[in-house]
Design a protein around this motif. Structure first.
Motif, PDB file in Angstrom:
ATOM      1  N   GLY A   1      37.219   5.511   2.842  1.00  0.00           N
ATOM      2  CA  GLY A   1      37.447   6.206   4.017  1.00  0.00           C
ATOM      3  C   GLY A   1      36.275   6.749   4.684  1.00  0.00           C
ATOM      4  N   ARG A   2      36.044   8.040   5.238  1.00  0.00           N
ATOM      5  CA  ARG A   2      34.817   8.533   5.956  1.00  0.00           C
ATOM      6  C   ARG A   2      33.590   9.067   4.997  1.00  0.00           C
ATOM      7  NH1 ARG A   2      36.951  10.432  11.747  1.00  0.00           N
ATOM      8  NH2 ARG A   2      38.023   8.583  12.227  1.00  0.00           N
ATOM      9  N   ALA A   3      34.078   9.036   3.558  1.00  0.00           N
ATOM     10  CA  ALA A   3      33.022   9.973   2.696  1.00  0.00           C
ATOM     11  C   ALA A   3      31.628   9.539   2.757  1.00  0.00           C
ATOM     12  CB  ALA A   3      33.615   9.312   1.211  1.00  0.00           C
ATOM     13  N   TYR A   4      31.221   8.276   3.213  1.00  0.00           N
ATOM     14  CA  TYR A   4      29.828   8.044   3.201  1.00  0.00           C
ATOM     15  C   TYR A   4      29.181   7.813   4.555  1.00  0.00           C
ATOM     16  CZ  TYR A   4      30.460   6.963  -1.845  1.00  0.00           C
ATOM     17  OH  TYR A   4      30.744   7.044  -2.922  1.00  0.00           O
ATOM     18  N   ASN A   5      30.116   8.469   5.772  1.00  0.00           N
ATOM     19  CA  ASN A   5      29.599   8.289   6.937  1.00  0.00           C
ATOM     20  C   ASN A   5      28.209   8.817   7.335  1.00  0.00           C
ATOM     21  OD1 ASN A   5      31.871   6.942   7.545  1.00  0.00           O
ATOM     22  ND2 ASN A   5      32.703   8.413   9.091  1.00  0.00           N
ATOM     23  N   SER A   6      27.888  10.073   6.880  1.00  0.00           N
ATOM     24  CA  SER A   6      26.697  10.382   7.169  1.00  0.00           C
ATOM     25  C   SER A   6      25.240   9.680   6.577  1.00  0.00           C
ATOM     26  CB  SER A   6      26.579  11.991   6.603  1.00  0.00           C
ATOM     27  OG  SER A   6      26.768  12.294   5.249  1.00  0.00           O
ATOM     28  N   MET A  57      15.714   0.769  -2.512  1.00  0.00           N
ATOM     29  CA  MET A  57      14.787   2.025  -2.464  1.00  0.00           C
ATOM     30  C   MET A  57      15.136   2.986  -1.392  1.00  0.00           C
ATOM     31  SD  MET A  57      10.630   1.808  -2.868  1.00  0.00           S
ATOM     32  CE  MET A  57      10.112   1.205  -1.154  1.00  0.00           C
ATOM     33  N   ILE A  58      15.412   2.280  -0.386  1.00  0.00           N
ATOM     34  CA  ILE A  58      15.853   3.179   0.921  1.00  0.00           C
ATOM     35  C   ILE A  58      17.206   3.894   0.602  1.00  0.00           C
ATOM     36  CG2 ILE A  58      16.638   2.983   3.325  1.00  0.00           C
ATOM     37  CD1 ILE A  58      14.442   1.081   3.575  1.00  0.00           C
ATOM     38  N   TYR A  59      17.950   3.126  -0.234  1.00  0.00           N
ATOM     39  CA  TYR A  59      19.375   3.558  -0.488  1.00  0.00           C
ATOM     40  C   TYR A  59      19.166   4.879  -1.362  1.00  0.00           C
ATOM     41  CZ  TYR A  59      23.955   4.145  -2.865  1.00  0.00           C
ATOM     42  OH  TYR A  59      25.120   4.649  -3.257  1.00  0.00           O
ATOM     43  N   ILE A  60      18.276   4.833  -2.343  1.00  0.00           N
ATOM     44  CA  ILE A  60      17.979   5.971  -3.413  1.00  0.00           C
ATOM     45  C   ILE A  60      17.536   6.826  -3.093  1.00  0.00           C
ATOM     46  CG2 ILE A  60      16.583   6.390  -5.778  1.00  0.00           C
ATOM     47  CD1 ILE A  60      17.093   3.313  -6.366  1.00  0.00           C
ATOM     48  N   LYS A  72      24.654   6.629   8.479  1.00  0.00           N
ATOM     49  CA  LYS A  72      24.289   6.584   9.624  1.00  0.00           C
ATOM     50  C   LYS A  72      22.775   6.872   9.313  1.00  0.00           C
ATOM     51  CE  LYS A  72      24.071   9.462  13.809  1.00  0.00           C
ATOM     52  NZ  LYS A  72      24.631  10.757  14.525  1.00  0.00           N
ATOM     53  N   VAL A  73      22.320   7.382   8.355  1.00  0.00           N
ATOM     54  CA  VAL A  73      20.841   7.444   8.012  1.00  0.00           C
ATOM     55  C   VAL A  73      20.218   6.010   7.706  1.00  0.00           C
ATOM     56  CG1 VAL A  73      19.058   8.375   6.597  1.00  0.00           C
ATOM     57  CG2 VAL A  73      20.846   9.799   7.478  1.00  0.00           C
ATOM     58  N   LEU A  74      20.990   5.466   6.788  1.00  0.00           N
ATOM     59  CA  LEU A  74      20.793   4.140   6.423  1.00  0.00           C
ATOM     60  C   LEU A  74      20.455   3.192   7.507  1.00  0.00           C
ATOM     61  CD1 LEU A  74      22.529   3.708   3.024  1.00  0.00           C
ATOM     62  CD2 LEU A  74      20.612   4.106   3.234  1.00  0.00           C
ATOM     63  N   ASP A  75      21.599   3.147   8.369  1.00  0.00           N
ATOM     64  CA  ASP A  75      21.582   2.083   9.591  1.00  0.00           C
ATOM     65  C   ASP A  75      20.216   2.174  10.176  1.00  0.00           C
ATOM     66  OD1 ASP A  75      21.850   1.082  12.156  1.00  0.00           O
ATOM     67  OD2 ASP A  75      24.161   1.100  11.782  1.00  0.00           O
ATOM     68  N   GLN A  76      19.901   3.812  10.608  1.00  0.00           N
ATOM     69  CA  GLN A  76      18.634   3.875  11.251  1.00  0.00           C
ATOM     70  C   GLN A  76      17.374   3.066  10.433  1.00  0.00           C
ATOM     71  OE1 GLN A  76      18.387   7.957  12.164  1.00  0.00           O
ATOM     72  NE2 GLN A  76      19.701   7.726  13.788  1.00  0.00           N
ATOM     73  N   LEU A 115      29.482   0.745   0.986  1.00  0.00           N
ATOM     74  CA  LEU A 115      30.032   2.194   1.342  1.00  0.00           C
ATOM     75  C   LEU A 115      31.002   2.528   2.281  1.00  0.00           C
ATOM     76  CD1 LEU A 115      26.122   3.482   1.635  1.00  0.00           C
ATOM     77  CD2 LEU A 115      27.822   4.038  -0.248  1.00  0.00           C
ATOM     78  N   THR A 116      31.143   1.431   3.303  1.00  0.00           N
ATOM     79  CA  THR A 116      32.091   1.692   4.393  1.00  0.00           C
ATOM     80  C   THR A 116      33.596   0.858   3.770  1.00  0.00           C
ATOM     81  OG1 THR A 116      31.274  -0.350   5.554  1.00  0.00           O
ATOM     82  CG2 THR A 116      30.455   2.085   6.020  1.00  0.00           C
ATOM     83  N   ALA A 117      33.827   0.535   2.721  1.00  0.00           N
ATOM     84  CA  ALA A 117      34.720  -0.237   2.353  1.00  0.00           C
ATOM     85  C   ALA A 117      36.045   0.894   2.645  1.00  0.00           C
ATOM     86  CB  ALA A 117      34.871  -0.608   1.121  1.00  0.00           C
ATOM     87  N   LYS A 118      37.060   0.165   2.948  1.00  0.00           N
ATOM     88  CA  LYS A 118      38.247   0.817   3.596  1.00  0.00           C
ATOM     89  C   LYS A 118      38.654   2.080   2.302  1.00  0.00           C
ATOM     90  CE  LYS A 118      41.662  -1.677   5.231  1.00  0.00           C
ATOM     91  NZ  LYS A 118      42.626  -2.443   5.293  1.00  0.00           N
TER      92      LYS A 118
END
Length: 666
Positions: free
Chosen positions: A421-426, A153-156, A429-433, A415-418
């Motif tokens: 790259g950095r396509a999903y960094n932003s 749910m949080i991902y969506i 960051k939100v998901l982490d929090q 999302l952070t798979a090699k």
């Protein structure tokens, strides 16, 4: 404006219609999830009726039924090599999908393979094609399922700028879900309904007055003995209703249900009262016939969350407050434009092994000035009395920090798979929090734990599969032919339950195929044989298949044996093989393939009774007795996702340590 809605309105007052109003009135695309396939098929019929009420032609709003069998058929029809590719097509071409939460969880946790798309595209496809997600009867689920849904749910909610809504439709609140949603600052609202116990021109009557009889059973009695002793009352009830009656008897054991069904069929036949069965060992046609055509349906929890059917006579066993209220909620419900029965009557059977529950229930009602024979309002007064009478059951909240945090960690790892790259960094960051807030644990711990488990290779893969699965695996499912009824049925069921409750003989795969050819057509045979791969030993040429000849009158005790030293695996989640059944005595055809399989399990030297009482485990939580190669003492063991749940609470029980900081060793 809410992202999440909890509809806890009473059973029968229109939650299903309310759930689909955004589809019918606003054209939203909906993804509806139901705990059983029978329920989603029933909802398909209801949705067609809603369309007519809103003057839609049924073809204008087709609702696609998505479950394992229908997905396999779609995949074969359009020649997709992987299920993930088939699902892409289904999501792109249907506005309303009725499915189960297991498929939703597999999509969101990278459980489907695709040849045409990368790992992020299937979850993203689900996100962009549907704005509205419905979870029906969610109260039957527990902490692991809450973890799965919150992770998705949080991902969506953070995936696109398009607003998304999640509706949880449940007659009883899910406190852990609300608590965790609140920690993550999810915008949620609860709808509880407004009721009157008196006639009112502005209200529609959804529940009818029912007589509730609460029985304290003797210590060694159960629903079966109660039915036998009260057969005269059952017959008399039908007579007083002039035959206009339909009843349900809901028990906790499939073996008990079968015996009651057979006994009642014989005893009630002279009175023209027909009896059917609806349990986990009842085939689809017999279930349908029981619900639609029989006067009395004898069943298990399959009735609790099964299709709607009107009854005015109910007998039920109960193990906790939720089950009591859920089963009583089947009685007195009357759909719009349906004629009510002449009267309604319920018999709640409380275990004689816990007499304090009955005493506490009577006490709670007396505090509200409700005495024997008085009227009692159902939605609050009776509910509160019942909830207060039953003992607290462990909700395994520690699981969220210990194992549950691995599920959102899996989302972030994808999302952070090699290759990304950095396509999903932003987004990460939100998901982490938000994940850290919801689980009250830094997500970094979950990520570390994910890789700590994964490094154990094959053992780690099995444990991760249990963590990421919605309901966990069913490690002891076997194929069986139930020849205790004619024509026989062919299904899969839990081996340990069958060994304890039936007279049986093992069948070879060849004998099983020959028997299928004798009774079933080609399509049915193909479906059953393809399901063998998901049973114990099913990938080999010697899967465990048993033929049931009868159900025993008493349940035998089960004792497992481990061909190893149990102390090597004590007090941690392990992946172990070398098990066999020592009691009741069984055959080499069963123990040989059983011994070759490895299982996720948790073994402790603490006595089973002490674990149940000290940890307040749910009554039906599966614990088994175990002896090891030395055979000089008994241990307690559980398997699959239950092993993860038990470990998370035993950790604190044994050492009072922090469940999120303790190392994981498999």
């Amino acid at each position: 404006d809410a992202d999440v809605i909890f509809n806890t309105a009473m059973t029968g007052d229109g939650k299903s219609l309310a759930a689909y109003l955004p589809v019918l009135a606003q054209g939203k695309h909906a993804f509806g999830m139901y705990p059983t396939n029978e329920l989603l098929k029933d909802q398909k019929k209801q949705f067609s009726d809603y369309c007519k009420s809103f003057e839609y032609a049924a073809d204008n709003l087709p609702a696609y039924q998505l479950y394992g069998e229908s997905l396999s058929e779609f995949q074969a029809k359009y020649e997709y090599r992987k299920r993930g590719d088939a699902l892409h097509n289904i999501f792109n071409n249907h506005n309303i999908i009725l499915t189960n939460p297991d498929i939703f969880n597999l999509v969101m946790s990278d459980g489907y393979f695709s040849l045409m798309y990368n790992k992020q595209e299937l979850p993203y496809n689900l996100c962009v094609n549907f704005q509205y997600f419905i979870f029906d009867e969610f109260h039957i689920f527990s902490t692991p399922q809450i973890v799965s849904v919150l992770s998705a749910m949080i991902y969506i909610l953070n995936q696109t700028n398009i607003p998304r809504k999640f509706l949880f439709s449940s007659a009883t609140p899910v406190s852990t879900l609300r608590m965790m949603a609140g920690r993550g600052n999810l915008n949620f609202k609860e709808i509880s309904g407004v009721y009157s116990s008196e006639p009112n021109s502005n209200y529609r009557q959804v529940l009818y007055l029912a007589g509730l009889n609460i029985h304290q059973l003797p210590k060694d009695a159960n629903a079966e003995t109660w039915v036998i002793e009260h057969i005269g009352e059952i017959i008399n009830f039908w007579k007083t209703c002039d035959g206009k009656a339909k009843g349900a008897i809901i028990v906790n054991s499939v073996a008990s249900a079968r015996r009651i069904s057979l006994w009642l069929t014989e005893k009630l036949k002279p009175h023209n009262i027909s009896v059917g069965e609806n349990t986990g060992i009842t085939d689809r046609e017999r279930r349908k016939d029981a619900l639609e055509n029989k006067d009395i349906v004898v069943g298990t929890s399959t009735i609790d969350v099964g299709v709607d059917f009107n009854i005015n006579f109910l007998v039920f066993e109960t193990t906790n407050a939720g089950t009591f209220l859920q089963r009583l909620g089947r009685l007195g419900r009357v759909k719009m434009n349906i004629e009510p029965f002449p009267k309604y009557e319920a018999h709640a059977l409380l275990s004689g092994k816990a007499p304090w529950i009955y005493e506490k229930l009577v006490e709670n009602l007396a505090l509200k000035n409700v005495k024997d024979g008085d009227f009692v309002e159902r939605s609050e007064i009776l509910r509160d009395a019942v909830v207060g009478a039953f003992p607290y059951e462990n909700e395994f909240v520690g699981y969220t920090k210990r194992w549950g945090i691995i599920q959102p960690a899996n989302v972030v790892n994808v999302l952070t798979a090699k290759e990304n790259g950095r396509a999903y960094n932003s987004l990460v960051k939100v998901l982490d929090q938000q994940y850290s807030a919801v689980f009250d644990t830094p997500l970094s711990k979950g990520i570390s734990r994910f890789w700590a488990v994964k490094k154990f290779e094959e053992r780690g893969k099995k444990v991760l599969a249990e963590v990421l699965a919605f309901r966990g695996s069913s490690p002891f499912q076997v194929a069986c032919m139930d020849a205790s009824i004619q024509p026989p049925t062919f299904l899969t069921y839990d081996l340990f339950s069958l060994l304890q409750s039936t007279e049986y003989e093992p069948l070879s795969k060849g004998e099983y195929v020959q028997t299928l050819e004798r009774y079933l057509g080609e399509n049915e045979r193909s479906t059953i044989l393809s399901g063998l791969q998901y049973t114990l030993g099913g990938e080999s040429e010697t899967p465990i298949i048993i033929r049931i000849s009868r159900f025993n009158s008493e349940r035998e005790k089960l004792l497992l044996k481990l061909n190893d030293e149990a102390k090597r695996y004590l007090n941690r989640v392990s992946v172990v093989k070398g098990f066999s059944v020592q009691e009741p005595q069984t055959t080499a055809e069963i123990n040989r393939p059983l011994g070759k399989q490895s299982f996720v399990c948790y073994i402790t030297s603490v006595d089973m009774k002490e674990i149940r009482s000290k940890l307040h485990l749910p009554a039906l939580f599966p614990l088994y007795r175990l002896k090891d190669m030395h055979g000089n003492r008994e241990y307690t063991i559980t398997f699959g996702k239950n092993a993860l749940l038990l470990e998370s609470v035993m950790l604190y029980y044994r050492s009072r340590s922090s469940v999120e900081d303790e190392a994981i060793i498999i």
